[in-house]
Design an enzyme around this catalytic site. Structure first.
Site, PDB file in Angstrom:
ATOM      1  N   TYR A 169       1.428 -18.021  28.825  1.00 20.47           N
ATOM      2  CA  TYR A 169       2.319 -17.181  28.033  1.00 20.47           C
ATOM      3  C   TYR A 169       3.711 -17.795  28.018  1.00 20.47           C
ATOM      4  O   TYR A 169       4.245 -18.156  29.069  1.00 20.47           O
ATOM      5  CB  TYR A 169       2.391 -15.774  28.634  1.00 20.47           C
ATOM      6  CG  TYR A 169       3.213 -14.805  27.820  1.00 20.47           C
ATOM      7  CD1 TYR A 169       2.761 -14.326  26.590  1.00 20.47           C
ATOM      8  CD2 TYR A 169       4.452 -14.348  28.275  1.00 20.47           C
ATOM      9  CE1 TYR A 169       3.515 -13.424  25.840  1.00 20.47           C
ATOM     10  CE2 TYR A 169       5.210 -13.439  27.532  1.00 20.47           C
ATOM     11  CZ  TYR A 169       4.741 -12.987  26.325  1.00 20.47           C
ATOM     12  OH  TYR A 169       5.476 -12.099  25.580  1.00 20.47           O
ATOM     13  N   ASP A 203       7.510 -24.178  31.985  1.00 23.05           N
ATOM     14  CA  ASP A 203       7.994 -22.820  31.776  1.00 23.05           C
ATOM     15  C   ASP A 203       8.017 -22.140  33.138  1.00 23.05           C
ATOM     16  O   ASP A 203       6.993 -21.670  33.633  1.00 23.05           O
ATOM     17  CB  ASP A 203       7.083 -22.083  30.781  1.00 23.05           C
ATOM     18  CG  ASP A 203       7.599 -20.683  30.488  1.00 23.05           C
ATOM     19  OD1 ASP A 203       8.456 -20.195  31.239  1.00 23.05           O
ATOM     20  OD2 ASP A 203       7.120 -20.074  29.497  1.00 23.05           O
ATOM     21  N   LYS A 211      13.597 -14.052  34.188  1.00 18.27           N
ATOM     22  CA  LYS A 211      13.154 -13.182  35.304  1.00 18.27           C
ATOM     23  C   LYS A 211      14.022 -13.349  36.558  1.00 18.27           C
ATOM     24  O   LYS A 211      15.150 -12.900  36.589  1.00 18.27           O
ATOM     25  CB  LYS A 211      11.682 -13.422  35.605  1.00 18.27           C
ATOM     26  CG  LYS A 211      10.799 -13.087  34.373  1.00 18.27           C
ATOM     27  CD  LYS A 211       9.406 -12.703  34.756  1.00 18.27           C
ATOM     28  CE  LYS A 211       8.480 -12.642  33.568  1.00 18.27           C
ATOM     29  NZ  LYS A 211       7.935 -11.360  33.234  1.00 18.27           N
TER      30      LYS A 211
HETATM   31  N1  PMP Z   1       7.344 -17.468  29.858  1.00 21.31           N
HETATM   32  C1  PMP Z   1       6.667 -16.912  30.871  1.00 21.31           C
HETATM   33  C2  PMP Z   1       5.920 -17.802  31.812  1.00 21.31           C
HETATM   34  C3  PMP Z   1       6.670 -15.527  31.045  1.00 21.31           C
HETATM   35  O1  PMP Z   1       5.959 -14.981  32.037  1.00 21.31           O
HETATM   36  C4  PMP Z   1       7.407 -14.723  30.147  1.00 21.31           C
HETATM   37  C5  PMP Z   1       7.470 -13.221  30.295  1.00 21.31           C
HETATM   38  N2  PMP Z   1       6.447 -12.618  30.951  1.00 21.31           N
HETATM   39  C6  PMP Z   1       8.097 -15.355  29.111  1.00 21.31           C
HETATM   40  C7  PMP Z   1       8.047 -16.726  29.001  1.00 21.31           C
HETATM   41  C8  PMP Z   1       8.898 -14.567  28.131  1.00 21.31           C
HETATM   42  O2  PMP Z   1      10.025 -14.032  28.767  1.00 21.31           O
HETATM   43  P1  PMP Z   1      10.742 -12.731  28.184  1.00 21.31           P
HETATM   44  O3  PMP Z   1       9.812 -11.580  28.401  1.00 21.31           O
HETATM   45  O4  PMP Z   1      12.004 -12.639  29.015  1.00 21.31           O
HETATM   46  O5  PMP Z   1      11.027 -12.993  26.756  1.00 21.31           O
END
Ligand code: PMP
Length: 455
Positions: free
Chosen positions: A171, A270, A298
């Site tokens: 994701y 990521d 996060k």
């Molecule tokens: N990358 C990863 C690995 C994530 O876990 C998330 C959110 N769960 C995101 C990107 C997207 O972040 P946001 O919800 O702050 O847009």
């Protein structure tokens, strides 16, 4: 003994519900009338009653909270829960850590935002440079979704190529460009295999992404062999937290490092979940592989809306020179960066010991959960470790997203309801997060709650 366990397993498989879940759900419903009422009301004005789609999946219904402190969070009906969801990861210091609260209050009084420069911007950027191996230069945004877009645009610019490679089950936010082949069903996989599968309606068709299976070096090699000249970047969650916390197989990240170099593509980690969580320097420190670019959100803000891109100077210079556009009204606002500074300072000051404690407690919990459930005949596996791990009701350890489809999610859902009734809040998807606020005592109390649920 083995025979007894087998019979118990067969009984477990035949059961329609587990852990007395209906009775426990009824008990939760009886003491969460305030949440239920609010959820009904909210749906008349707020689409779906929630602010992020995934939150709708809560059982019995989304709860409403009024406050959090340390590991505890309190709902509007006054019930308090020990929190292992941590707002889906950001609360690495726990709820309302005094260092963050004090820093934010101080900056609130001085103005919410300037849309202009202030000291916290370079102070936090300097801290990230110090901590994160790939960080020569840094830029800020507000969410993980946004910052991933900056990383991908930058990769396209510096390579003058338009495509990228992602992995099934990973994701990277909700933008059209990356929200493909996230959690395809078994039948979608059968029909489309590794063609990019959009997750929801309204998404643009995809021609610019290649999808591979996680941990499949031969598959990645094949894609590069056929399309290497078009691929600007490989993006991955270095620990696949969004689909079962599946670690890279030994050598797999090194392989990605190598193949991207061979073909002149960028490697993007990521680290929205792993950043400042697996280790202070994130997955790149933990696994010892340095990407070209890394995205953070996060934990970096400890709960405030802030994200960051960190990367090698030669690439980040494209942003520095204004050739690649990176913009945003609230980017780097002082309130969010005050929270980030307080979070990073607290984590840095805790040093090695802080991460050792986080790992030790998380591992005690992970292994304790697995062994208790197994003792009672449940086939479970856990993966990931310490600060973030996954508990799945299945016999088989997953190597990639497809393997996770074998897990029994309905038993997990019953387990989550039973634990909620015991005052233990866990995410619906099997992921567990720890914060530095969780103590050894918390972990032992949670394991005792699991034992009660199993009786
Ligand atoms: N990358 C990863 C690995 C994530 O876990 C998330 C959110 N769960 C995101 C990107 C997207 O972040 P946001 O919800 O702050 O847009």
């Amino acid at each position: 003994m083995h025979g007894v366990r087998l019979v118990r397993r067969q009984e477990i498989e035949l059961q329609k519900e587990h852990f007395n879940a209906s009775a426990r759900q009824a008990s939760i419903v009886a003491r969460t009338a305030g949440s239920h009422e609010r959820f009904q009301r909210a749906q008349n004005s707020l689409a779906g009653g929630v602010s992020s789609g995934l939150r709708r999946n809560a059982r019995p219904y989304p709860l409403y909270f009024q406050r959090g402190s340390g590991v505890w969070t309190t709902d509007v009906d006054g019930s308090t829960y020990r929190d292992y969801g941590l707002a889906w990861g950001p609360l690495i210091l726990g709820h309302a850590h005094p260092a963050i609260v004090d820093a934010v209050i101080k900056h609130l009084h001085d103005g919410l935002t300037f849309g202009a420069q202030h000291d916290l911007e370079f102070e936090v950027a300097e801290m990230i440079k110090e901590i994160v191996p790939c960080a020569d230069l840094v830029c800020f945004a507000n969410s993980g979704t946004e910052i991933v877009q900056v990383a991908l645009r930058l990769a396209r610019a510096v390579t003058n190529r338009t495509k990228f490679l992602k992995f099934e089950g990973h994701y990277h936010g909700w933008d059209d460009s990356v929200l493909v082949s996230y959690h395809p069903s078994a039948s979608q996989i059968q029909e489309h295999d590794l063609s990019p599968i959009p997750v929801g309606a309204g998404q643009r068709q995809h021609a610019d992404v290649y999808v591979a299976n996680w941990n499949d070096a031969a598959g990645v090699e094949q894609i590069f062999h056929e399309h290497g000249a078009e691929i600007s970047a490989v993006i991955c969650e270095p620990l696949l937290c969004n689909s079962g916390c599946i670690p890279p197989q030994p050598g797999f990240l090194e392989f990605l490092r190598d193949i991207t170099r061979r073909y002149g593509a960028l490697l993007i980690f990521d680290e929205v979940i792993t950043g400042f969580r697996l280790k202070l320097g994130g997955a790149q420190e933990h696994y010892g592989v340095t990407p070209d670019l890394a995205t953070f959100a996060k934990a970096i803000g400890g709960g405030a809306a802030v994200s960051a891109l960190a990367g090698r100077g030669a690439f980040m210079e494209w942003i520095a020179a204004g050739k690649v556009v990176h913009a945003g009204t609230l980017n780097g606002n002082p309130v969010a960066l005050a929270a980030a500074k307080a979070t990073l300072e607290t984590l840095s000051m805790g040093g090695k010991q802080l991460y050792e404690d986080l790992w030790r407690r998380g591992e005690r919990l992970r292994i304790g959960l697995e062994s208790l459930l197994r003792q009672h005949g449940y086939p479970v596996v856990t993966s990931g470790g310490g600060p973030v791990f996954q508990l799945s009701f299945t016999e088989r350890r997953a190597l990639n997203y497809r393997d996770t489809l074998a897990a029994n999610t309905s038993i997990y859902s019953d387990f989550a309801v039973a634990l909620l009734d015991q005052g233990e809040l866990i995410l619906p998807d099997g992921r567990w997060y720890l914060s530095i606020a969780h103590t050894d005592k918390d972990v032992e109390e949670t394991l005792a709650a699991v034992e009660r649920v199993l009786q």
